[in-house]
Write an enzyme that holds these catalytic residues in place. Structure first.
Site, PDB file in Angstrom:
ATOM      1  N   GLY A  49     -66.419  39.991  -2.205  1.00 17.77           N
ATOM      2  CA  GLY A  49     -67.733  40.859  -1.664  1.00 17.77           C
ATOM      3  C   GLY A  49     -67.200  42.065  -0.829  1.00 17.77           C
ATOM      4  O   GLY A  49     -68.158  42.789  -0.304  1.00 17.77           O
ATOM      5  N   GLU A 109     -62.780  37.112  -8.011  1.00 21.37           N
ATOM      6  CA  GLU A 109     -63.745  35.949  -7.832  1.00 21.37           C
ATOM      7  C   GLU A 109     -63.392  34.884  -9.109  1.00 21.37           C
ATOM      8  O   GLU A 109     -63.718  33.740  -8.816  1.00 21.37           O
ATOM      9  CB  GLU A 109     -65.117  36.185  -7.906  1.00 21.37           C
ATOM     10  CG  GLU A 109     -65.727  37.005  -6.718  1.00 21.37           C
ATOM     11  CD  GLU A 109     -65.655  38.435  -6.637  1.00 21.37           C
ATOM     12  OE1 GLU A 109     -64.877  39.113  -7.322  1.00 21.37           O
ATOM     13  OE2 GLU A 109     -66.254  39.039  -5.790  1.00 21.37           O
TER      14      GLU A 109
HETATM   15  N1  COA Z   1     -62.688  33.740   3.050  1.00 27.11           N
HETATM   16  C1  COA Z   1     -62.482  32.926   3.962  1.00 27.11           C
HETATM   17  N2  COA Z   1     -61.113  33.082   4.712  1.00 27.11           N
HETATM   18  C2  COA Z   1     -60.494  33.989   4.310  1.00 27.11           C
HETATM   19  C3  COA Z   1     -60.733  34.775   3.108  1.00 27.11           C
HETATM   20  C4  COA Z   1     -61.893  34.824   2.517  1.00 27.11           C
HETATM   21  N3  COA Z   1     -62.401  35.661   1.591  1.00 27.11           N
HETATM   22  N4  COA Z   1     -59.808  35.811   3.031  1.00 27.11           N
HETATM   23  C5  COA Z   1     -58.743  35.529   3.820  1.00 27.11           C
HETATM   24  N5  COA Z   1     -59.099  34.130   4.697  1.00 27.11           N
HETATM   25  C6  COA Z   1     -58.583  33.721   5.615  1.00 27.11           C
HETATM   26  C7  COA Z   1     -57.265  32.635   5.254  1.00 27.11           C
HETATM   27  O1  COA Z   1     -58.011  31.513   4.849  1.00 27.11           O
HETATM   28  C8  COA Z   1     -56.462  32.540   6.502  1.00 27.11           C
HETATM   29  O2  COA Z   1     -57.203  31.883   7.258  1.00 27.11           O
HETATM   30  P1  COA Z   1     -56.167  30.713   7.942  1.00 27.11           P
HETATM   31  O3  COA Z   1     -55.409  31.495   8.894  1.00 27.11           O
HETATM   32  O4  COA Z   1     -57.179  29.878   8.910  1.00 27.11           O
HETATM   33  O5  COA Z   1     -55.523  29.854   7.027  1.00 27.11           O
HETATM   34  C9  COA Z   1     -56.538  34.011   7.006  1.00 27.11           C
HETATM   35  O6  COA Z   1     -57.820  34.577   6.499  1.00 27.11           O
HETATM   36  C10 COA Z   1     -55.441  34.997   6.733  1.00 27.11           C
HETATM   37  O7  COA Z   1     -55.313  34.966   5.137  1.00 27.11           O
HETATM   38  P2  COA Z   1     -54.040  34.512   4.472  1.00 27.11           P
HETATM   39  O8  COA Z   1     -54.430  34.130   3.173  1.00 27.11           O
HETATM   40  O9  COA Z   1     -53.194  33.860   5.214  1.00 27.11           O
HETATM   41  O10 COA Z   1     -53.394  36.046   4.465  1.00 27.11           O
HETATM   42  P3  COA Z   1     -52.362  36.482   3.257  1.00 27.11           P
HETATM   43  O11 COA Z   1     -51.734  37.763   3.845  1.00 27.11           O
HETATM   44  O12 COA Z   1     -51.319  35.671   2.867  1.00 27.11           O
HETATM   45  O13 COA Z   1     -53.020  37.072   1.948  1.00 27.11           O
HETATM   46  C11 COA Z   1     -54.935  37.633   0.882  1.00 27.11           C
HETATM   47  C12 COA Z   1     -54.007  38.007   2.027  1.00 27.11           C
HETATM   48  C13 COA Z   1     -56.239  38.742   0.930  1.00 27.11           C
HETATM   49  C14 COA Z   1     -54.271  38.026  -0.386  1.00 27.11           C
HETATM   50  C15 COA Z   1     -55.690  36.394   0.804  1.00 27.11           C
HETATM   51  O14 COA Z   1     -56.221  36.064   2.035  1.00 27.11           O
HETATM   52  C16 COA Z   1     -56.777  36.179  -0.173  1.00 27.11           C
HETATM   53  O15 COA Z   1     -56.448  35.977  -1.411  1.00 27.11           O
HETATM   54  N6  COA Z   1     -57.925  36.111   0.210  1.00 27.11           N
HETATM   55  C17 COA Z   1     -59.259  35.860  -0.519  1.00 27.11           C
HETATM   56  C18 COA Z   1     -59.728  36.931  -1.329  1.00 27.11           C
HETATM   57  C19 COA Z   1     -60.575  36.691  -2.339  1.00 27.11           C
HETATM   58  O16 COA Z   1     -60.490  35.719  -3.294  1.00 27.11           O
HETATM   59  N7  COA Z   1     -61.635  37.270  -2.179  1.00 27.11           N
HETATM   60  C20 COA Z   1     -62.748  36.949  -2.857  1.00 27.11           C
HETATM   61  C21 COA Z   1     -63.969  36.282  -2.184  1.00 27.11           C
HETATM   62  S1  COA Z   1     -65.504  36.684  -2.869  1.00 27.11           S
END
Ligand code: COA
Length: 261
Positions: free
Chosen positions: A113, A136
């Site tokens: 998003g 996604e």
């Molecule tokens: N929705 C909700 N929470 C999210 C999020 C999302 N799209 N993306 C990151 N967060 C949260 C994580 O759950 C984490 O929360 P916590 O500390 O309470 O556990 C916090 O943000 C930090 O993210 P984290 O995953 O620990 O950081 P990272 O550096 O290890 O990884 C990303 C970064 C961006 C690679 C990983 O967060 C990720 O893959 N996010 C989702 C991406 C995604 O699939 N987006 C599509 C959704 S439509």
């Protein structure tokens, strides 16, 4: 601006509004409240003649926005999923039709998003650390904020399908090469460059800017059906076990196990 958004910072200087998603602890993930705040803020900016251009960005340098909020996605079912997609699409379309130039200033991740929000802006400035992607499918879902419609128009069907099916984010240089972003700048400079670019654009007549944007959008007719299809198909996916499993796996920090059909 009289409206006080809970999840956004809004700063207006030199006729440029900078709208910053302010959920650093969740990498600026776009939850329902962020969408409501974006709608209210962009409705107000649309009416405000003292503002000639808008920069959209995220707090910090780690993320522009790491996607729709996956904790909320986990709770969606068919009808609620379709409604959530339609709501996100409506906000993105509002941004796109604001009538003044809107630039996405991207530092770090613009995923899901978040990438779709950047696509709804008229121009995109990315820092060297930017990563843009649509992951996604790895959650058992698909883009639902207009990404399946705007991405192929911007970079072509082949590259759009590459990004959507493989889900791997592209770095800033590749994004520039694909036409996914317009400029690449040093880390920490995306907002400043976007503001400077807007200052140049805003030397033109506001009405000419508005009508030119409107005219470019008129080159893409019959959009409504595509958006409706996206919302319906997104809703359909929200009703599957795979979507529940994919989103739960992310929240539980494990790999998902999907069905083989
Ligand atoms: N929705 C909700 N929470 C999210 C999020 C999302 N799209 N993306 C990151 N967060 C949260 C994580 O759950 C984490 O929360 P916590 O500390 O309470 O556990 C916090 O943000 C930090 O993210 P984290 O995953 O620990 O950081 P990272 O550096 O290890 O990884 C990303 C970064 C961006 C690679 C990983 O967060 C990720 O893959 N996010 C989702 C991406 C995604 O699939 N987006 C599509 C959704 S439509």
């Amino acid at each position: 601006m009289s409206y006080q958004p809970e999840t956004l910072l809004v700063d207006i200087q030199d006729r440029i509004a900078t709208v910053t998603i302010n959920r650093a602890e969740k990498l600026n993930a776009i939850n329902s409240r962020v969408l409501d705040d974006l709608r209210q803020v962009f409705e107000a900016l649309h009416e405000d003649d003292s503002v000639g251009g808008v920069v959209v960005t995220g707090t910090g340098t780690r993320a522009f926005a790491a996607g729709a909020d996956i904790a909320e996605l986990n709770n969606l079912r068919i009808k609620s999923g379709e409604r959530a997609s339609a709501k996100g699409q409506a906000v993105m379309s509002l941004i796109e039709s604001t009538g003044k130039p809107v630039i996405a200033a991207i530092e770090g991740y613009a995923l899901g998003g978040g990438c779709e929000l950047a696509l709804a802006c008229h121009l995109r400035v990315a820092s060297r650390t930017a990563r843009l992607g649509l992951p996604e499918l790895g959650l058992g879902l698909m883009p639902g904020y207009g990404g399946t419609q705007r991405l192929p128009r911007l970079i072509g069907k082949g590259r759009a399908l590459e990004m959507i099916l493989d889900g791997n984010p592209v770095d800033a240089e590749r994004a520039l090469d694909m036409g996914l972003v317009n400029k690449v700048v040093e880390e920490g400079k995306a907002v400043r460059t976007s503001r400077e670019w807007l200052q140049l654009i805003m030397k033109k007549a506001p009405i000419a800017i508005r009508l030119a944007i409107q005219s470019v959008h008129a080159a893409y007719p019959n959009r409504a059906q595509g958006f409706q299809d996206e919302a319906r198909l997104f809703g359909q996916l929200c009703g599957t076990d795979d979507a529940r499993e994919g989103t739960a796996a992310f929240l539980e920090k494990r790999k998902p196990g999907f069905h083989n059909r």
